[in-house]
Design an enzyme around this catalytic site. Structure first.
Site, PDB file in Angstrom:
ATOM      1  N   ASP A 160       0.831  -1.210   0.000  1.00 29.72           N
ATOM      2  CA  ASP A 160       0.000   0.000   0.000  1.00 29.72           C
ATOM      3  C   ASP A 160       0.868   1.265   0.000  1.00 29.72           C
ATOM      4  O   ASP A 160       1.971   1.254  -0.532  1.00 29.72           O
ATOM      5  CB  ASP A 160      -0.910  -0.049   1.234  1.00 29.72           C
ATOM      6  CG  ASP A 160      -2.279   0.571   1.006  1.00 29.72           C
ATOM      7  OD1 ASP A 160      -2.334   1.778   0.736  1.00 29.72           O
ATOM      8  OD2 ASP A 160      -3.287  -0.151   1.109  1.00 29.72           O
ATOM      9  N   HIS A 191      -3.772   5.972   3.560  1.00 31.23           N
ATOM     10  CA  HIS A 191      -4.500   4.817   3.038  1.00 31.23           C
ATOM     11  C   HIS A 191      -3.957   3.503   3.592  1.00 31.23           C
ATOM     12  O   HIS A 191      -4.718   2.632   4.040  1.00 31.23           O
ATOM     13  CB  HIS A 191      -4.413   4.845   1.511  1.00 31.23           C
ATOM     14  CG  HIS A 191      -5.231   3.831   0.802  1.00 31.23           C
ATOM     15  ND1 HIS A 191      -4.740   2.590   0.441  1.00 31.23           N
ATOM     16  CD2 HIS A 191      -6.507   3.872   0.350  1.00 31.23           C
ATOM     17  CE1 HIS A 191      -5.680   1.920  -0.199  1.00 31.23           C
ATOM     18  NE2 HIS A 191      -6.765   2.668  -0.271  1.00 31.23           N
ATOM     19  N   SER A 346     -11.053  -0.530  -1.425  1.00 33.29           N
ATOM     20  CA  SER A 346      -9.848  -0.582  -0.594  1.00 33.29           C
ATOM     21  C   SER A 346     -10.162  -0.914   0.850  1.00 33.29           C
ATOM     22  O   SER A 346      -9.353  -1.519   1.550  1.00 33.29           O
ATOM     23  CB  SER A 346      -9.124   0.768  -0.619  1.00 33.29           C
ATOM     24  OG  SER A 346      -8.265   0.878  -1.706  1.00 33.29           O
TER      25      SER A 346
END
Length: 399
Positions: A160, A191, A346
């Site tokens: 990520d 994120h 996600s």
């Protein structure tokens, strides 16, 4: 449908010989190509020594062509070896590319492309509902009911934007892995920390006792490259192999780009090696077969659901989707402390990665986990999408 086109034995600009490797290109609008950057994949059975000899030869050819024509290409950038699936990424001129394609040891060449996160940030605080939903057959409970083993002894690789490994939600269980994106090891986006908190956070996570490894493949803007993703996957497999944890590991990829055979091949090798791989289906409300790594049949492709048990409006769909998981308005950790809410496939994918680790910790084989999750699932999605399975993630708690 999948839009990868094999140009049989031709490059776009000139004819090539019958014995050449296949040159693959993306003709779909999902792919954002990176100029003069290529991923080269060797044929199965090419030995380590032959691979190294080929790499050395290509480096020499590139140096000669660069001096002769004055190009500013960088040449060889990185090599991959994922359970004997060998290849490399480089920045090459057309003449060097021609030589590569003429080598009988090369299977195919694919142009590199941009890959992005599959998540959307919303407000910084929101009710957390995903944990309760995946541990109950019926919607509405805020209680997360789970076996207290909770992924103990299992390692999850978060591929990520990086992870704030010192965040209190990880309780000292997170460690740094590698960075294939840039020179800054921090998670400047948030994120990666959010997804890691979802799959293994103490407060916000599914597998609360699992170990976490930060594998940074995307930068602060949430974007990276297919070659960088493959390099990250390469690290995960080699790290798991060296530590003797193949069969006790999972991987989350909350990211995607246009269809890429190389990306799909890499995640397939990781899955077959004994790492359970969960990937985001994508956020364009389109058929996930046009995206990678979502379109790899061997991995667990995850679509996003809402608190009302409907398909999230943004979620990709289609026959390649294995399962739905909560992905709208999911609260989890943010870098530096505290939490925030994000939405996207996600956010759905790490629910599945964490649940995979949860089952592996209870003795499941990573290669069979996706099928087991589908067997456990609840048929609760009201509008799953054309040709899409009606399966919502469930942990088998009995609630």
């Amino acid at each position: 449908m999948v839009c990868l086109k094999t140009l049989s034995v031709f490059l776009a600009a000139f004819a090539v010989a019958d014995a050449r490797a296949v040159f693959k290109t993306q003709s779909n609008k999902n792919g954002e190509m990176i100029a003069d950057n290529y991923i080269v994949v060797m044929k199965d059975g090419v030995s380590h020594d032959d691979f190294k000899a080929h790499v050395s030869s290509v480096a020499s050819i590139h140096t000669t062509n660069k001096a002769k024509r004055g190009t500013n290409t960088a040449g060889m950038k990185r090599e991959f070896d994922i359970m004997n699936w060998r290849g490399y990424h480089g920045h090459f001129d057309r003449d060097t590319l021609e030589e590569i394609l003429n080598d009988s040891k090369v299977s195919y060449v694919e142009q590199d492309q941009v890959v992005r996160i599959s998540g959307l940030t919303t407000q910084r605080s929101a009710p957390s509902w995903g944990l309760g939903r995946v541990s109950h057959r019926r919607a509405g409970s805020r209680d997360y009911v789970f076996d207290d083993s909770a992924g103990r002894g299992v390692t999850i690789y978060g591929v990520d934007t990086g992870i704030d490994i010192r965040h209190q939600d990880f309780g000292g269980r997170a460690r740094w892995g590698t960075n294939t994106a840039d020179r800054d090891n921090a998670d400047r986006h948030g994120h990666g920390t959010h997804t890691a908190s979802t799959f293994a956070g103490t407060a916000f996570g599914i597998a609360k006792n699992a170990n976490i490894v930060a594998v940074k493949v995307l930068g602060s803007d949430g974007s990276g490259s297919t070659s960088g993703i493959i390099a990250g996957i390469n690290y995960c497999v080699q790290d798991a192999q060296q530590r003797g944890i193949l069969g006790k590991a999972a991987m989350n990829l909350s990211l995607g780009g246009g269809f890429s055979q190389a990306n799909n091949d890499a995640v397939t090798r990781a899955q077959n090696a004994g790492i359970f791989v969960a990937v985001a289906a994508g956020n364009d409300n389109r058929d996930a077969r046009a995206y990678s790594p979502a379109s790899a049949p061997a991995v667990c492709t995850v679509a996003s659901s809402t608190i009302q048990d409907s398909k999230s409006s943004f979620s990709n769909w289609g026959s390649i989707v294995d399962i739905y998981a909560p992905g709208s308005d999911i609260i989890a950790a943010r870098p530096g402390g505290g939490s925030q809410s994000m939405s996207g496939t996600s956010m759905a994918s790490p629910h599945v990665a964490g649940m995979g680790a949860y089952l592996i910790g209870m003795g499941a084989d990573p290669r069979r986990v996706c099928d087991q999750l589908k067997q456990l699932s609840t048929p609760a999605i009201s509008n799953p999408g054309s040709g899409t399975t009606n399966r919502l993630l469930y942990n088998g708690s009995g609630q």
